[in-house]
Design an enzyme around this catalytic site. Structure first.
Site, PDB file in Angstrom:
ATOM      1  N   ILE A 249      46.252  33.234  43.403  1.00 37.66           N
ATOM      2  CA  ILE A 249      45.616  31.968  43.062  1.00 37.66           C
ATOM      3  C   ILE A 249      44.518  32.256  42.056  1.00 37.66           C
ATOM      4  O   ILE A 249      44.032  33.382  41.955  1.00 37.66           O
ATOM      5  CB  ILE A 249      45.070  31.221  44.304  1.00 37.66           C
ATOM      6  CG1 ILE A 249      44.137  32.133  45.118  1.00 37.66           C
ATOM      7  CG2 ILE A 249      46.189  30.698  45.162  1.00 37.66           C
ATOM      8  CD1 ILE A 249      43.564  31.455  46.360  1.00 37.66           C
ATOM      9  N   ASP A 250      44.145  31.254  41.292  1.00 42.16           N
ATOM     10  CA  ASP A 250      43.190  31.445  40.212  1.00 42.16           C
ATOM     11  C   ASP A 250      41.835  31.925  40.723  1.00 42.16           C
ATOM     12  O   ASP A 250      41.470  31.697  41.886  1.00 42.16           O
ATOM     13  CB  ASP A 250      42.984  30.133  39.443  1.00 42.16           C
ATOM     14  CG  ASP A 250      44.255  29.643  38.775  1.00 42.16           C
ATOM     15  OD1 ASP A 250      45.090  30.492  38.411  1.00 42.16           O
ATOM     16  OD2 ASP A 250      44.407  28.415  38.637  1.00 42.16           O
ATOM     17  N   LYS A 251      41.087  32.546  39.848  1.00 40.57           N
ATOM     18  CA  LYS A 251      39.751  33.036  40.179  1.00 40.57           C
ATOM     19  C   LYS A 251      38.903  31.945  40.812  1.00 40.57           C
ATOM     20  O   LYS A 251      38.221  32.176  41.821  1.00 40.57           O
ATOM     21  CB  LYS A 251      39.072  33.556  38.901  1.00 40.57           C
ATOM     22  CG  LYS A 251      37.600  33.906  39.083  1.00 40.57           C
ATOM     23  CD  LYS A 251      36.955  34.259  37.758  1.00 40.57           C
ATOM     24  CE  LYS A 251      35.460  34.476  37.929  1.00 40.57           C
ATOM     25  NZ  LYS A 251      34.776  34.729  36.640  1.00 40.57           N
TER      26      LYS A 251
END
Length: 310
Positions: free
Chosen positions: A138-140
């Site tokens: 998942i994105d930062k």
């Protein structure tokens, strides 16, 4: 050496080889895949293809990705919120702001560094030294649940479950605007943006992408939603919500550039994760509460809504 194999379906007939591979291997840039094609690492029906080679339905396409250049990714004693762990896998609740795996110029402070320390290096090797154990990411600036494989067998099982759309992934998110429909299915194919290779976009020639949306709560200018992923394209929820006119709050890439609620990241949380245990076949499902900052924003909006109704 990592090998990927595909069968060309009807919707991909006529596509160039490099375009087809870029759409199916989103973790690699198109320029990198073109380089591998020129090195004759990509085959069509067992024969080396060219970047511009048009594909036909039913053809077998394969590509070999060379092992990444040796890099010493060190374990670091970084606290992890582990929801579940056994000899095959872990489920981790990732905080907002943490990068999942190392990348160019960013080889410290990632979840992989933390996992290497915690697991003493006992992670699956399928994704190489840069992404040991990482089945999905998942994105930062997205918080929430991730499954991590300790063994190659577990990795392949979880990877296949993702491919077969058997993994439950449910998100909480706050978007701009008031969504009138109680439920919606966003069925919009996605690919890399033609204007910015770092962004994704809805494109007619893109890969199939579907997101199921349910309204949980409406406010004056915002809507709290639940999103269920049927597919898992890069930035899928962010792009799909922007596409229907309800960009994610706090998303500087696909949403308004103006900051809202003094947020440091987007209001997107991977709340529920479910899958079959790769060894026992047991149905497993995990849930995590929304982060404190996310919850505070919702509570503030609820107070404002109550005052307006009085």
């Amino acid at each position: 050496m990592e090998r990927h194999e595909f069968i060309v379906d009807a919707e991909d007939e006529g596509k160039r080889l490099d375009v087809f591979l870029a759409e199916n291997l989103e973790e690699y840039s198109r320029s990198y895949l073109q380089k591998l094609i020129k090195e004759k690492r990509a085959l069509i029906k067992g024969e080396p293809g060219k970047n511009r080679s048009p594909l036909k339905e039913g053809e077998e396409v394969s590509i070999e990705i060379p092992e990444p250049k040796p890099l010493e990714i060190k374990g670091e004693n970084i606290p992890l919120e582990i929801i579940y762990e056994d000899g095959d896998l872990l489920v981790v609740n990732k905080p907002q702001g943490m990068v999942v795996h190392p990348g160019a110029g960013n080889y410290e402070g990632t979840m992989v560094n933390a996992l290497l320390y915690h697991c003493q290096g006992k992670l699956s090797s399928i994704n190489g030294v840069i992404r040991p154990g990482i089945v999905h990411r998942i994105d930062k600036d997205t918080s929430g649940l991730l499954m991590v494989a300790k063994t190659d067998q577990a990795h392949r099982s979880l990877q296949n479950q993702l491919k077969d759309r058997k993994v439950t992934r449910v998100y909480r998110l706050l978007v701009h605007g008031v969504m009138e429909e109680g439920q919606a299915v966003i069925d919009a194919p996605m690919g890399r943006s033609p204007n910015n290779p770092l962004k994704m976009a809805v494109r007619d020639e893109g890969r199939f992408a579907r997101t199921h949306i349910t309204v949980l709560e409406r406010f004056e200018k915002y809507t709290l939603l639940e999103a269920r992923l049927e597919t898992g394209r890069t930035h899928q929820i962010r792009v799909h919500l922007q596409y229907i006119g309800h960009a994610l709050v706090g998303d500087p890439v696909y949403g308004p550039t103006k900051a809202h609620f003094s947020l440091e990241g987007q209001m997107l949380h991977a709340k529920t994760l479910g899958f079959l245990h790769p060894r026992t076949g047991e149905e497993m499902e995990f849930d995590s509460p929304m982060p404190e900052d996310f919850q505070k924003v919702i509570e503030s909006l609820r107070r404002d809504k109550t005052r307006e109704e009085e």
